[in-house]
Design an enzyme around this catalytic site. Structure first.
Site, short mmCIF file in Angstrom:
data_model
loop_
_atom_site.label_atom_id
_atom_site.label_comp_id
_atom_site.label_asym_id
_atom_site.label_seq_id
_atom_site.Cartn_x
_atom_site.Cartn_y
_atom_site.Cartn_z
N ASP A 179 0.85 -1.20 0.00
CA ASP A 179 0.00 0.00 0.00
C ASP A 179 0.89 1.25 0.00
O ASP A 179 1.80 1.36 0.82
CB ASP A 179 -0.87 -0.04 1.27
CG ASP A 179 -1.96 1.01 1.28
OD1 ASP A 179 -2.42 1.41 0.20
OD2 ASP A 179 -2.37 1.41 2.39
N ASP A 223 3.09 4.68 -5.30
CA ASP A 223 2.50 5.99 -5.06
C ASP A 223 3.49 7.08 -5.46
O ASP A 223 4.33 7.50 -4.67
CB ASP A 223 2.11 6.13 -3.58
CG ASP A 223 1.47 7.47 -3.28
OD1 ASP A 223 1.40 8.32 -4.19
OD2 ASP A 223 1.03 7.67 -2.13
N GLU A 245 -1.00 5.91 -8.56
CA GLU A 245 -1.82 6.97 -7.98
C GLU A 245 -1.58 8.32 -8.64
O GLU A 245 -0.46 8.69 -8.95
CB GLU A 245 -1.53 7.10 -6.48
CG GLU A 245 -2.34 8.22 -5.84
CD GLU A 245 -2.30 8.25 -4.32
OE1 GLU A 245 -2.07 7.19 -3.71
OE2 GLU A 245 -2.50 9.32 -3.76
N GLY A 289 -9.07 5.66 1.65
CA GLY A 289 -9.77 6.37 2.73
C GLY A 289 -11.20 5.89 2.92
O GLY A 289 -12.11 6.69 3.14
N GLY A 290 -11.40 4.57 2.86
CA GLY A 290 -12.75 4.00 2.94
C GLY A 290 -13.42 4.20 4.30
O GLY A 290 -14.65 4.10 4.41
N THR A 291 -12.65 4.48 5.33
CA THR A 291 -13.22 4.66 6.68
C THR A 291 -14.11 5.90 6.75
O THR A 291 -13.64 7.00 6.43
CB THR A 291 -12.07 4.82 7.71
OG1 THR A 291 -11.35 3.59 7.77
CG2 THR A 291 -12.61 5.17 9.10
N THR A 314 -8.30 2.46 8.96
CA THR A 314 -8.59 3.07 10.27
C THR A 314 -9.79 2.42 10.98
O THR A 314 -9.77 2.21 12.19
CB THR A 314 -8.84 4.58 10.09
OG1 THR A 314 -7.71 5.14 9.41
CG2 THR A 314 -9.01 5.28 11.42
P1 13P Z 1 -8.58 4.60 5.94
O1 13P Z 1 -7.54 4.41 7.00
O2 13P Z 1 -9.16 5.96 5.96
O3 13P Z 1 -9.62 3.54 5.98
O4 13P Z 1 -7.82 4.50 4.54
C1 13P Z 1 -7.17 3.31 4.18
C2 13P Z 1 -6.41 3.46 2.91
O5 13P Z 1 -6.79 4.17 2.02
C3 13P Z 1 -5.18 2.68 2.77
O6 13P Z 1 -4.46 3.02 1.63
#
Ligand code: 13P
Length: 288
Positions: free
Chosen positions: A84, A105, A135, A209-211, A233
């Site tokens: 990641d 990235d 990205e 950023g799915g959180t 997160t």
């Molecule tokens: P969150 O921590 O906001 O869920 O984002 C995870 C992410 O995008 C990992 O690359």
């Protein structure tokens, strides 16, 4: 068996659902995620940031742990082991260590340098049989010391990077890592639609950023071509909450409640439940 993420994401895009990338931090995280995905028959991408890789004693240790766990738990769903937000050097280390997918990235570089490095890494990843994510347009928030501005990507730049042969593309659409601020304006679906138009119908898009993104926005993003959603997160939050409740209830002081296998159990179970909720929202249950 560990597989590249290409096939699962191509299928997700065609089938109008999204595959989760759940980030791992240790053995408990990995085990909970694999068990949840196996239970509901969802393909999964295990995300490893460079910081988490270092914490787990390096990428080779991570590969050995994930491969062995996949086998000993009898996991039948497709599992991709994915770097990641990789740096240039980190990508090469993961190819060598036996990962099945990488993300380069290069969003903090000028577009010319991002293109040059992405092109080279696409060739290296494909030669070794790995899938590769690139990205464009930094994701906001902070992750492992990488701080982005939450910008929206330029569709023209997205096309330039997509045309290099990347397998899936992360493009900023106002998304942020970590917890969204109260005044967050939401995802920019206008940008997402323009990016999709620029890169074409066959490119799976990635939502970082799915959180904390509201469910209706997640569903709309999937309908507009997002086929991979990253969640990190949220799993940390449910783990911390369940662990705190266990300790605050004094459970660690009863009998052998301090045994790590008991102490970490509520948190590990909370991760399983959260993964299943996300899988139901992303529509990928039963797709393995
Ligand atoms: P969150 O921590 O906001 O869920 O984002 C995870 C992410 O995008 C990992 O690359």
């Amino acid at each position: 068996m560990l597989v590249s993420a290409k096939e699962m994401l191509d299928k997700a895009l065609a089938g109008h659902y999204a595959v989760p990338q759940f980030n791992i931090n240790n053995l408990e995280w990995t085990k909970s995620i694999l068990l949840a995905c196996e239970e509901v028959k969802s393909p999964v991408i295990l995300g490893v940031s460079e910081g988490a890789g270092k914490y787990m004693c390096g990428f080779e240790t991570v590969t050995a742990m994930v491969k062995a766990m996949d086998k000993s738990l009898g996991i039948t769903v497709p599992v991709a082991l994915h770097l990641d937000h990789g740096s240039y050097d980190g990508c090469y280390s993961c190819i060598k260590a036996g990962f099945t997918s990488i993300m380069f990235d290069g969003s903090h570089f000028a577009i010319e340098e991002n293109i040059e490095k992405t092109k080279e890494l696409v060739a290296a990843a494909h030669k070794a049989g790995l899938s590769i994510e690139a990205e464009v347009g930094a994701i906001g928030g902070e992750e492992d010391g990488v701080i982005g501005m939450g910008e929206c990507a330029d569709p023209e730049e997205c096309k330039k990077i997509a045309d290099l042969g990347v397998d899936f593309l992360a493009a900023g659409i106002g998304n942020i890592h970590g917890i969204y601020p109260e005044n967050w304006k939401g995802l920019s679906f206008e940008t997402l639609a323009e990016i999709k138009k620029a890169v074409g119908d066959k490119m799976p898009l990635v939502l970082h950023g799915g959180t904390g993104i509201p469910d209706d926005q997640i569903k709309k993003a999937i309908s507009l071509g997002v086929a991979k959603i990253n969640v990190n997160t949220e799993l940390q939050l449910v783990f911390a909450k369940a662990t705190r409740e266990y300790i605050e209830a004094g459970e660690d002081k009863k009998g052998k409640g301090f045994d790590p296998r008991k102490l970490l159990k509520p948190g590990a179970e909370a991760i399983v439940e959260e993964c299943k909720k996300k899988i139901a929202l992303f529509g990928c249950g039963g797709k393995a």
